[in-house]
Scaffold this motif. Sequence first.
Motif, mmCIF file in Angstrom:
data_model
loop_
_atom_site.group_PDB
_atom_site.id
_atom_site.type_symbol
_atom_site.label_atom_id
_atom_site.label_comp_id
_atom_site.label_asym_id
_atom_site.label_seq_id
_atom_site.Cartn_x
_atom_site.Cartn_y
_atom_site.Cartn_z
ATOM 1 N N PHE A 174 48.452 27.911 57.662
ATOM 2 C CA PHE A 174 48.181 28.818 56.547
ATOM 3 C C PHE A 174 46.998 28.331 55.717
ATOM 4 C CE2 PHE A 174 52.307 30.894 57.090
ATOM 5 C CZ PHE A 174 51.902 32.198 56.878
ATOM 6 N N THR A 175 46.998 27.027 55.475
ATOM 7 C CA THR A 175 45.904 26.465 54.685
ATOM 8 C C THR A 175 44.577 26.729 55.385
ATOM 9 O OG1 THR A 175 47.440 24.744 54.050
ATOM 10 C CG2 THR A 175 45.142 24.391 53.481
ATOM 11 N N ASP A 176 44.556 26.514 56.701
ATOM 12 C CA ASP A 176 43.339 26.780 57.474
ATOM 13 C C ASP A 176 42.957 28.244 57.380
ATOM 14 O OD1 ASP A 176 43.037 24.224 58.176
ATOM 15 O OD2 ASP A 176 43.644 24.432 60.270
ATOM 16 N N ALA A 177 43.995 29.096 57.494
ATOM 17 C CA ALA A 177 43.744 30.526 57.456
ATOM 18 C C ALA A 177 43.148 30.917 56.105
ATOM 19 C CB ALA A 177 45.037 31.293 57.710
ATOM 20 N N TYR A 178 43.688 30.331 55.056
ATOM 21 C CA TYR A 178 43.161 30.635 53.728
ATOM 22 C C TYR A 178 41.740 30.137 53.571
ATOM 23 C CZ TYR A 178 47.263 32.690 51.698
ATOM 24 O OH TYR A 178 48.276 33.528 51.413
ATOM 25 N N GLY B 285 36.219 47.711 27.833
ATOM 26 C CA GLY B 285 36.943 48.061 26.607
ATOM 27 C C GLY B 285 38.435 47.873 26.760
ATOM 28 N N ARG B 286 38.793 46.796 27.457
ATOM 29 C CA ARG B 286 40.213 46.511 27.700
ATOM 30 C C ARG B 286 40.601 45.185 27.066
ATOM 31 N NH1 ARG B 286 43.780 50.293 29.401
ATOM 32 N NH2 ARG B 286 42.917 51.590 31.055
ATOM 33 N N LYS B 287 41.908 44.992 26.885
ATOM 34 C CA LYS B 287 42.368 43.672 26.455
ATOM 35 C C LYS B 287 42.214 42.704 27.641
ATOM 36 C CE LYS B 287 46.312 45.331 25.266
ATOM 37 N NZ LYS B 287 47.707 45.532 25.011
ATOM 38 N N GLU B 288 42.033 41.441 27.299
ATOM 39 C CA GLU B 288 41.874 40.458 28.384
ATOM 40 C C GLU B 288 43.100 40.380 29.267
ATOM 41 O OE1 GLU B 288 40.409 36.598 27.137
ATOM 42 O OE2 GLU B 288 38.892 37.600 25.889
ATOM 43 N N SER B 289 44.265 40.655 28.665
ATOM 44 C CA SER B 289 45.504 40.573 29.437
ATOM 45 C C SER B 289 45.640 41.710 30.439
ATOM 46 C CB SER B 289 46.703 40.557 28.490
ATOM 47 O OG SER B 289 46.680 41.734 27.701
ATOM 48 N N ASP B 290 44.768 42.734 30.315
ATOM 49 C CA ASP B 290 44.832 43.840 31.271
ATOM 50 C C ASP B 290 43.983 43.573 32.509
ATOM 51 O OD1 ASP B 290 46.529 45.281 29.741
ATOM 52 O OD2 ASP B 290 44.965 46.443 28.722
ATOM 53 N N ILE B 291 43.219 42.497 32.477
ATOM 54 C CA ILE B 291 42.354 42.192 33.613
ATOM 55 C C ILE B 291 43.057 41.175 34.519
ATOM 56 C CG2 ILE B 291 40.043 41.417 34.322
ATOM 57 C CD1 ILE B 291 40.017 43.871 32.465
ATOM 58 N N ARG B 292 43.003 41.477 35.803
ATOM 59 C CA ARG B 292 43.641 40.562 36.765
ATOM 60 C C ARG B 292 42.610 39.874 37.642
ATOM 61 N NH1 ARG B 292 49.184 41.695 37.104
ATOM 62 N NH2 ARG B 292 49.528 41.310 34.898
ATOM 63 N N VAL B 293 42.810 38.595 37.864
ATOM 64 C CA VAL B 293 42.007 37.904 38.873
ATOM 65 C C VAL B 293 42.975 37.370 39.919
ATOM 66 C CG1 VAL B 293 40.378 36.045 39.363
ATOM 67 C CG2 VAL B 293 40.306 37.222 37.171
ATOM 68 N N MET B 294 42.740 37.706 41.164
ATOM 69 C CA MET B 294 43.591 37.166 42.237
ATOM 70 C C MET B 294 42.750 36.249 43.089
ATOM 71 S SD MET B 294 45.850 40.454 43.285
ATOM 72 C CE MET B 294 44.470 41.372 43.853
ATOM 73 N N SER B 295 42.981 34.964 42.948
ATOM 74 C CA SER B 295 42.168 34.037 43.735
ATOM 75 C C SER B 295 42.967 33.532 44.928
ATOM 76 C CB SER B 295 41.706 32.868 42.871
ATOM 77 O OG SER B 295 42.804 32.045 42.579
ATOM 78 N N VAL B 296 42.256 33.189 45.956
ATOM 79 C CA VAL B 296 42.885 32.683 47.176
ATOM 80 C C VAL B 296 43.599 31.359 46.886
ATOM 81 C CG1 VAL B 296 42.402 31.795 49.476
ATOM 82 C CG2 VAL B 296 41.304 33.880 48.681
ATOM 83 N N VAL B 297 42.993 30.555 45.991
ATOM 84 C CA VAL B 297 43.600 29.270 45.651
ATOM 85 C C VAL B 297 45.011 29.488 45.083
ATOM 86 C CG1 VAL B 297 43.357 27.186 44.272
ATOM 87 C CG2 VAL B 297 41.338 28.270 45.221
ATOM 88 N N ASP B 298 45.133 30.466 44.184
ATOM 89 C CA ASP B 298 46.447 30.762 43.590
ATOM 90 C C ASP B 298 47.452 31.139 44.663
ATOM 91 O OD1 ASP B 298 45.418 30.312 41.145
ATOM 92 O OD2 ASP B 298 45.241 32.428 40.553
ATOM 93 N N GLN B 299 46.995 32.055 45.518
ATOM 94 C CA GLN B 299 47.883 32.550 46.574
ATOM 95 C C GLN B 299 48.301 31.435 47.519
ATOM 96 O OE1 GLN B 299 47.557 36.124 48.329
ATOM 97 N NE2 GLN B 299 47.461 37.075 46.311
ATOM 98 N N GLY C 197 48.549 28.274 46.866
ATOM 99 C CA GLY C 197 49.556 27.433 46.207
ATOM 100 C C GLY C 197 50.913 28.093 46.270
ATOM 101 N N ASN C 198 50.893 29.406 46.080
ATOM 102 C CA ASN C 198 52.121 30.188 46.098
ATOM 103 C C ASN C 198 52.830 30.095 47.443
ATOM 104 O OD1 ASN C 198 53.843 31.848 44.858
ATOM 105 N ND2 ASN C 198 52.369 33.495 44.478
ATOM 106 N N VAL C 199 52.071 30.431 48.491
ATOM 107 C CA VAL C 199 52.637 30.415 49.842
ATOM 108 C C VAL C 199 53.047 28.995 50.213
ATOM 109 C CG1 VAL C 199 52.104 30.746 52.287
ATOM 110 C CG2 VAL C 199 51.349 32.423 50.599
ATOM 111 N N ASP C 200 52.197 28.038 49.830
ATOM 112 C CA ASP C 200 52.466 26.646 50.163
ATOM 113 C C ASP C 200 53.790 26.190 49.561
ATOM 114 O OD1 ASP C 200 51.178 24.466 51.557
ATOM 115 O OD2 ASP C 200 51.284 23.427 49.630
ATOM 116 N N SER C 201 53.996 26.519 48.285
ATOM 117 C CA SER C 201 55.237 26.052 47.648
ATOM 118 C C SER C 201 56.430 26.771 48.250
ATOM 119 C CB SER C 201 55.169 26.253 46.135
ATOM 120 O OG SER C 201 55.097 27.614 45.832
ATOM 121 N N LYS C 202 56.244 28.042 48.622
ATOM 122 C CA LYS C 202 57.365 28.763 49.254
ATOM 123 C C LYS C 202 57.708 28.137 50.603
ATOM 124 C CE LYS C 202 57.184 33.230 47.054
ATOM 125 N NZ LYS C 202 56.238 34.342 46.941
ATOM 126 N N LEU C 203 56.655 27.849 51.370
ATOM 127 C CA LEU C 203 56.884 27.267 52.699
ATOM 128 C C LEU C 203 57.527 25.889 52.607
ATOM 129 C CD1 LEU C 203 53.775 28.130 54.870
ATOM 130 C CD2 LEU C 203 56.141 28.748 55.292
#
Lengths: 402, 275
Positions: free
Chosen positions: A48-52, A251-265, A267-273
């Motif tokens: 998975f890490t390689d794939a990411y 013209g949005r609040k900062e909390s309305d903006i999403r960033v989805m980074s591969v690093v986050d994901q 870590g997520n998958v890694d901890s689940k695995l």
Amino acid sequence: MLRENMSMALHAIKSNKMRSFLTMLGIIIGIGAVIAIVSVGDSMRNVFTDAYKDVGINRALILVSWEVTDFRSSDYFDRDEMERVKEVFHDKIAYIDTNSSVDTEAVNRLKKVKFDFQGVDYNYTDVQPQNIIYGRFINEADVKKAANHVVLEDKGAVQLFGTADCVGRTFRMTVNKNTQEFTVVGVYHKDLSPLAAMLLNNGQKQAGFIPDTVVSPKGNMSQVLNFYVRDGVNMKEFQPEIVKYIAKTKGRKESDIRVMSVVDQMGNVDSKLSAMSAAVGGIAAISLLVGGIGIMNIMMVSVTERTREIGIRKALGARTRDIMIQFLTESALMSACGGVIGIILGVAIVMIGGAVLKTTVIVRPSVVVMAVGFSGLVGIFFGIYPASKAAKADPIEALRYE
Amino acid sequence: MWKKKEVIPDYITQNVSEDLIKLVDMVKIYDTGSIKVLGLKRVNLTIKRGEFVAIMGQSGSGKSTLMNILGCLDRPTMGHYFLDGIDTADLPSDDLSAIRNRKIGFVFQSFNLISRTSALKNVELPMTYAHISKKAREKRALELLERVGLGTRYEHMPNELSGGQRQRVAIARALANEPPLILADEPTGNLDSASSVEIMELFSKLHNEGATVVLVTHEEDIAAFTNRIIRFRDGSLVSDTPNIPVSKREKEESEEPEEPEEPEEPEYQSGDALC
């Protein structure tokens, strides 16, 4: 004395080979299973890490959250906005596109092949190098002129044209509800292990690249921006910066903006695995407990059988402690032998599996050390009761035992 | 626990007494829960170094009880048992183990060799518990087997040996730590008459070399090999008489009559006499 005890224990184990083996079997299976499961888990994480890494650890998507209730058309991004982001953050962002793709059917005379083309800018290879085997990648002119040029993966090229060497060949496909003719300008090759291919399975669709100006021309709106930060830029630190900027322009609040980074994901998958392999490994460890009880059982039988021997030893001067250590050594040795065989078995299973799936397997030394240590402890723990029973035997009664 | 230096109390290794065995008003009562059985009634007995003694009695006479106490496998209920000057009455079991290891060589009726273990290893066993180095153990065990006439059979397992041979291995084992006392419990009980005579001649030889041998038997012709016969009945000592051993009687019959030799051997030199 330690050597004495060891040789006595070996002697006892050897003089009852079948029984000793059957007793060890519980530990062998337990340790083998724990090693195999944990190693498979580790290897999967590695894949998975390689794939990411393949997807890009510098990569992230930014968008106005799908959770906002009042979604406006201005929440979309157009090409001009994208260009502005690129300019503002040019020292941080290495590459940006509108994350566009075409999911369509390529037609070459009677042959139809499903393709998923990724819309890219010409400098995409700066952040994701491609192994071009024929022709070239999408270039600046292709992007500027929104030319109908594509780069195919060799597998798809073979399906569509019967050969990977198909630079200059043309085919038809529908992009933005408009069927046009496209020309192949390059072919690339990608190596994936069977396990990685299985995990990253994209159905029957073939892959390729297309200028993103073709997929998403000027005026076209995109919900997300896809970007890669430059090497050395910390994604976590950069995120608030770009979020702040996008929030302001939209013209949005900062909390309305999403960033989805591969690093986050990742870590997520890694901890689940790792949680999963720990849980399954824990279940396998229960079989070690069962193995330990097996050892205790056979040690009880052995102590009863050897009552007379214990009596003789005591009469000849063995103290309570000597008998205790003798039997503890025996059970610990039996368990540790089982542990070693179990490790060999577990590692062999993982190696064979890795060879079949052509995947690099990882056997963590710490897991092996823990497994041996644990099996030894199991042997000592489950040996204590039988050994103390033996040690406490009354020499007169023991000598009379038939 | 593993590496701890083994400490044998000095009194066990150093004590030397002219009276090897001394029982003073010794009583043994078996507490079986509901009833108490009197095993031995006020026994007073002294055996000096170098004696060759037979303890005789019918089954139930208390001779096995006495054997267990003499062998430090059991403790007297009342009174005292001094072995080589050491009062064994209140010793902890580990000290009794050390005493058995250093002071007593056991020979049992049923040989009690450890099965599936070579004659050599069996002879080495008491030395193992005395923490003697492997090399020294092997050397001494080979010498002892040689001495009992089994020098070539040291690798044999007990089940590959005849009864007489097994008992020889057991005797070699009893001599391993050069104990002052050889305690034999019906040593010929499981042997045919020819082997019995051989074993008894071996004991006589050991005695002539200075060993103190105490054997328990119910057979008169076995007791006849000894110098002193002590009889028990119903837990009491009923007679204690000197005896002229058969081997000497034969000698006296064939040669000139000699002064009947009382068991003496004034100074027992523990190691050298046995080696």
